[in-house]
Design a protein around this motif. Sequence first.
Motif, PDB file in Angstrom:
ATOM      1  N   LEU A 141      35.370 -14.781  38.062  1.00  0.00           N
ATOM      2  CA  LEU A 141      35.035 -13.604  38.160  1.00  0.00           C
ATOM      3  C   LEU A 141      35.586 -12.173  38.525  1.00  0.00           C
ATOM      4  O   LEU A 141      35.952 -12.536  39.706  1.00  0.00           O
ATOM      5  CB  LEU A 141      33.369 -13.533  37.753  1.00  0.00           C
ATOM      6  N   SER A 142      35.810 -11.701  37.691  1.00  0.00           N
ATOM      7  CA  SER A 142      36.636 -10.025  38.787  1.00  0.00           C
ATOM      8  C   SER A 142      36.089  -8.997  38.039  1.00  0.00           C
ATOM      9  O   SER A 142      35.906  -9.104  37.352  1.00  0.00           O
ATOM     10  CB  SER A 142      37.981 -10.459  38.443  1.00  0.00           C
ATOM     11  N   VAL A 143      36.769  -7.638  38.988  1.00  0.00           N
ATOM     12  CA  VAL A 143      36.498  -6.870  38.740  1.00  0.00           C
ATOM     13  C   VAL A 143      37.807  -5.847  38.501  1.00  0.00           C
ATOM     14  O   VAL A 143      38.963  -5.759  39.599  1.00  0.00           O
ATOM     15  CB  VAL A 143      36.024  -5.776  40.131  1.00  0.00           C
ATOM     16  N   THR A 144      37.938  -5.039  37.396  1.00  0.00           N
ATOM     17  CA  THR A 144      38.973  -4.868  36.669  1.00  0.00           C
ATOM     18  C   THR A 144      39.250  -3.179  37.592  1.00  0.00           C
ATOM     19  O   THR A 144      38.724  -2.061  37.148  1.00  0.00           O
ATOM     20  CB  THR A 144      38.916  -4.516  34.936  1.00  0.00           C
ATOM     21  N   LEU A 145      39.953  -2.887  38.045  1.00  0.00           N
ATOM     22  CA  LEU A 145      40.318  -1.817  38.938  1.00  0.00           C
ATOM     23  C   LEU A 145      40.970  -0.016  37.668  1.00  0.00           C
ATOM     24  O   LEU A 145      41.915  -0.578  36.651  1.00  0.00           O
ATOM     25  CB  LEU A 145      41.728  -1.928  39.568  1.00  0.00           C
ATOM     26  N   SER A 146      40.230   0.569  38.948  1.00  0.00           N
ATOM     27  CA  SER A 146      41.365   2.003  37.372  1.00  0.00           C
ATOM     28  C   SER A 146      42.613   1.959  37.492  1.00  0.00           C
ATOM     29  O   SER A 146      43.393   1.248  38.295  1.00  0.00           O
ATOM     30  CB  SER A 146      40.424   3.296  38.218  1.00  0.00           C
ATOM     31  N   GLN A 147      43.648   2.059  36.534  1.00  0.00           N
ATOM     32  CA  GLN A 147      44.710   2.460  36.359  1.00  0.00           C
ATOM     33  C   GLN A 147      45.587   3.157  37.144  1.00  0.00           C
ATOM     34  O   GLN A 147      47.054   3.418  37.752  1.00  0.00           O
ATOM     35  CB  GLN A 147      45.119   2.608  34.329  1.00  0.00           C
ATOM     36  N   ASP A 148      44.895   4.205  37.349  1.00  0.00           N
ATOM     37  CA  ASP A 148      45.346   6.218  38.789  1.00  0.00           C
ATOM     38  C   ASP A 148      46.492   4.683  38.732  1.00  0.00           C
ATOM     39  O   ASP A 148      47.550   5.660  39.620  1.00  0.00           O
ATOM     40  CB  ASP A 148      44.743   6.342  39.203  1.00  0.00           C
ATOM     41  N   HIS A 149      46.326   3.543  39.681  1.00  0.00           N
ATOM     42  CA  HIS A 149      47.053   3.717  40.805  1.00  0.00           C
ATOM     43  C   HIS A 149      47.881   2.159  40.647  1.00  0.00           C
ATOM     44  O   HIS A 149      49.139   2.648  41.355  1.00  0.00           O
ATOM     45  CB  HIS A 149      46.651   3.486  42.361  1.00  0.00           C
ATOM     46  N   LEU A 150      47.557   1.100  40.282  1.00  0.00           N
ATOM     47  CA  LEU A 150      47.951   0.179  39.433  1.00  0.00           C
ATOM     48  C   LEU A 150      47.941   0.318  38.567  1.00  0.00           C
ATOM     49  O   LEU A 150      46.794  -0.224  38.295  1.00  0.00           O
ATOM     50  CB  LEU A 150      47.589  -1.376  40.803  1.00  0.00           C
ATOM     51  N   GLN A 157      48.972   0.920  53.826  1.00  0.00           N
ATOM     52  CA  GLN A 157      49.134   2.134  52.386  1.00  0.00           C
ATOM     53  C   GLN A 157      47.358   1.405  52.311  1.00  0.00           C
ATOM     54  O   GLN A 157      47.152   0.231  51.883  1.00  0.00           O
ATOM     55  CB  GLN A 157      49.875   1.927  51.733  1.00  0.00           C
ATOM     56  N   LEU A 158      46.695   2.762  52.084  1.00  0.00           N
ATOM     57  CA  LEU A 158      45.332   1.959  51.025  1.00  0.00           C
ATOM     58  C   LEU A 158      45.705   2.759  49.866  1.00  0.00           C
ATOM     59  O   LEU A 158      45.897   4.438  49.426  1.00  0.00           O
ATOM     60  CB  LEU A 158      44.426   3.007  51.776  1.00  0.00           C
ATOM     61  N   PHE A 159      44.651   2.447  48.889  1.00  0.00           N
ATOM     62  CA  PHE A 159      44.561   3.563  48.045  1.00  0.00           C
ATOM     63  C   PHE A 159      43.251   2.766  47.457  1.00  0.00           C
ATOM     64  O   PHE A 159      42.368   2.224  47.551  1.00  0.00           O
ATOM     65  CB  PHE A 159      45.237   2.302  46.409  1.00  0.00           C
ATOM     66  N   VAL A 160      42.010   3.497  46.948  1.00  0.00           N
ATOM     67  CA  VAL A 160      41.286   3.612  46.309  1.00  0.00           C
ATOM     68  C   VAL A 160      40.893   3.791  44.993  1.00  0.00           C
ATOM     69  O   VAL A 160      41.159   4.428  44.364  1.00  0.00           O
ATOM     70  CB  VAL A 160      40.237   4.718  47.015  1.00  0.00           C
ATOM     71  N   GLY A 161      40.862   2.167  44.393  1.00  0.00           N
ATOM     72  CA  GLY A 161      40.425   1.900  43.314  1.00  0.00           C
ATOM     73  C   GLY A 161      39.275   2.404  42.219  1.00  0.00           C
ATOM     74  O   GLY A 161      38.061   2.548  42.729  1.00  0.00           O
TER      75      GLY A 161
END
Length: 357
Positions: free
Chosen positions: A36-45, A353-357
């Motif tokens: 089971l996963s969480v799909t991240l927003s496409q803004d960064h990755l 590096q940090l990304f908030v997704g």
Amino acid sequence: MGTVYEKTATSPVNIAVIKYWGKRDTNLILPTNSSLSVTLSQDHLHSKTTIRASPDFEKTRLWLNGVEDTDIEKNKRLQNCFRETRRLRKEYEEKLCKDKGADNVIPLSEYNLHICSENNFPTAAGLASSASGFACLAYTLSQLYELPISTTELSKIARQGSGSACRSLFGGFVAWEMGSKDDGSDSQAVQVAPQDHWPELEALICVVSDAKKGTSSTEGMQNTVNTSTLLQHRIEHIVPLRMKSMIKAIHERDYQKFAEITMQDSNQFHAVCLDTSPPIFYLNDVSRAIIRMITEYNSSNPERKLKAAYTFDAGPNAVIYTTSENIPGIINLIAKYFPSNENTSEYFSDPFQLFVG
Ligand code: 2P0
């Protein structure tokens, strides 16, 4: 010069909270447990793929991050995705021929393709590049071919490119049901809840290293299947119950339960890697320092409530799932633990590096 038909699409990265690790069929890519996963927003990755089809193309060609892969005939996973989407396109063309007449149908299934795919993040550094990459390939092909199929049907094709890719076709919270059939017809992704179901949930990605990982997931997981007794226990007794509890936690937006299971499952996945012969190490000293930091952060509030949950895939990079109100606090904490100047101790000196997704 014939017409060129073209489609472009992007696909997001997903980060599992119940990990996929092990195949029961390496050709069809059928897993030994559900995940089971969480799909991240496409803004960064994200991965971005453009596919062109033309009667003038002499052969099918693929460029990955600008470099041509000249060996695609031998790439079974890629060929599986081409074959399955072409087969469905052919069926669709036959149906259209009957309905509209052959003159009105473009025989795209017979054309060679030119495919350009790129990731805007490090490839193969344990940041799910194969997941977004193959999801994007399958999705862009389905768009180009105008395939009349559901996302869950398409997930079975993306799965044959890379297992975790099946989960990147949906947004939000996604389960990959392992299925029980030998032909893989019930090994598919389904959406557990859409992204807007839990808008406060955030993912913070700490890029500890963008180097290519030492042991590939594909190779590592089969060594685990062949040698780890802990994996058998996990498959039979742990994951089935965790899947149920995690789905319930997501439906109820129960962050305490979500965080608890996320960290337990990440820890068990890395324990199973260590139980492999020879052992597989994906975490490094910085990864372990992040685990300690989050553990201290969670025990430092008076109610001892979980406020952040770490998870690590097949690499040293951390993903921290938290809720929006805690983001500034965690970023401050990271700055304190990992000051990115050269005078800090060797142990903590690796900046990331940090990304908030
Ligand atoms: C996951 N990982 O569930 C787990 C956690 C890595 C650790 O899915 O052989 O690249 O292409 O099916 O999908 C990595 O496995 O392996 C993976 P293949 P994949 O996200």
